[in-house]
Write a protein that holds these residues in place. Sequence first.
Motif, short mmCIF file in Angstrom:
data_model
loop_
_atom_site.label_atom_id
_atom_site.label_comp_id
_atom_site.label_asym_id
_atom_site.label_seq_id
_atom_site.Cartn_x
_atom_site.Cartn_y
_atom_site.Cartn_z
N GLU A 1 0.77 -1.11 -0.16
CA GLU A 1 -0.08 -0.01 0.03
C GLU A 1 0.93 1.25 -0.09
N ASN A 2 0.23 2.31 -0.34
CA ASN A 2 1.03 3.65 -0.33
C ASN A 2 1.41 4.07 1.04
N ARG A 3 2.51 4.53 1.02
CA ARG A 3 2.81 5.28 2.52
C ARG A 3 1.94 6.15 2.92
N PRO A 4 1.94 6.42 4.26
CA PRO A 4 1.00 7.45 4.74
C PRO A 4 1.40 8.83 4.44
N GLU A 5 0.49 9.77 4.17
CA GLU A 5 0.86 10.98 3.58
C GLU A 5 1.56 12.20 4.63
N PRO A 6 2.39 12.60 4.59
CA PRO A 6 2.93 13.53 5.70
C PRO A 6 1.92 14.84 5.85
N LEU A 7 2.04 15.34 7.20
CA LEU A 7 1.27 16.49 7.62
C LEU A 7 1.94 17.61 6.91
N ARG A 8 1.27 18.51 6.49
CA ARG A 8 1.98 19.83 5.80
C ARG A 8 1.42 20.94 6.78
N THR A 9 2.19 21.97 6.55
CA THR A 9 1.86 23.47 6.93
C THR A 9 2.05 24.55 5.99
N THR A 10 1.57 25.63 5.95
CA THR A 10 1.92 26.67 5.17
C THR A 10 2.84 27.63 5.87
N PHE A 11 2.94 27.23 7.13
CA PHE A 11 3.84 28.27 7.97
C PHE A 11 5.15 28.42 7.66
N ALA A 12 5.54 29.74 7.39
CA ALA A 12 7.06 29.85 7.15
C ALA A 12 7.72 30.24 8.65
N PRO A 13 8.68 29.10 8.79
CA PRO A 13 9.47 29.01 9.94
C PRO A 13 10.70 30.25 10.09
N ASP A 14 10.42 31.36 9.58
CA ASP A 14 11.48 32.49 9.60
C ASP A 14 11.73 32.86 11.30
N ALA A 15 10.74 32.69 12.01
CA ALA A 15 11.00 33.16 13.42
C ALA A 15 12.00 32.37 14.34
N PHE A 16 12.64 31.24 13.65
CA PHE A 16 13.67 30.30 14.19
C PHE A 16 14.93 31.25 13.75
N GLN A 17 15.71 31.59 14.87
CA GLN A 17 16.98 32.55 14.71
C GLN A 17 18.03 31.54 14.86
#
Length: 369
Positions: A26-42
């Motif tokens: 069977e197909n692998r499970p689909e990953p969870l996605r986000t539209t969040f841009a993680p630019d806050a990580f410094q």
Amino acid sequence: MLDLRVLRAAVLPVLLALIVVAFSLENRPEPLRTTFAPDAFQPARVTADAERLARAYPDRRPGSAGDAELAAAVRGRLRALLPGVRVSRRVIHAATVDGDRDLVTVAAQRPGTGPAGQLVLVASRDALGHGGRAQLTATATLLEMARVLAQASPRRTVTFASVSGGTGGQAGMRDLLARLPRPLDAVIEVGDVGGPATGSPAIVPWSNGAGAAPGVLTRTLALALREEADTEGGAPRVRAQLARFAFPVSVSGQGVALQQDVAAVRLSVSGERAPRPSAPVSLDRVQRVGRGLLRAVTALDEGPDVPAGPSRDLLIERKQLPGWSLRLLVGALLLPALLTLGDAVARHHGARLPRGLELRHRLRSEGRR
């Protein structure tokens, strides 16, 4: 002499098992996605913290004075980064590589805005070597994640924990898991995020028991790393999966969580083991891996619940083989050897296997014929 009819009879179940396996892919499970841009990580904050902590606490053997002092420093930083959040301190007496020692666990829970479960970020701070800036990027990344998420509104509760004993025995991780309220949606052990790439998979899914991390969790991290760091995180090879399934053991903390049926994974560019104490830190790698971690945590927070671990499915290319069909195939492959052995034993004791699979004893004594 072995009866070839026995082998022919045993081959049929193998062929049937292969057909079942072929149709169970069977197909692998689909990953969870986000539209969040993680630019806050410094990343500059992480490298600066790792450098400062390495100079201030160069000796951090489990249960040592340096280890305890670093725990106090982490607690103070979490209090400052998460105002209004209780930061707990717990001391346990447990076995380490240096014998029984008092180990300190520091944990802070950032409450979520919804009724969903809990995400846990854990970093082990003890080390056997002197210095270890690359290893301390785990603790520094934990603090940076706390700073970023303190300014966000996560739906799930996020727990930040600094533990000791990771150099042997995982006593701090075990105690933390025993105290955290259920359900736990996912545990991510943060390892070295800035040291040299060793060729080991950055995503470590192995359990100390049967199975590995759920596919949804590993694929979510892999997708986040691909988008931020242009790497898949290192998909495990089939032979590595089979070897781990046969001999389930891991030296890192996620193995303890998976053994307790908690979905967990380790993220570390050095794999399961800690980097060398003298390993340099790359600012670019900290940025890419750290932002990948933030992207993955955001996707896990926004997405549906992750299946409770561990998973016993075998990943093959872009497919996965359910655990039950893998066990069926292994049993079918063992059948010819078992039947051949049984035929040999029966012959030795005066009996043999005739056509098919039924065992029929024949009396060979001249007086009984």
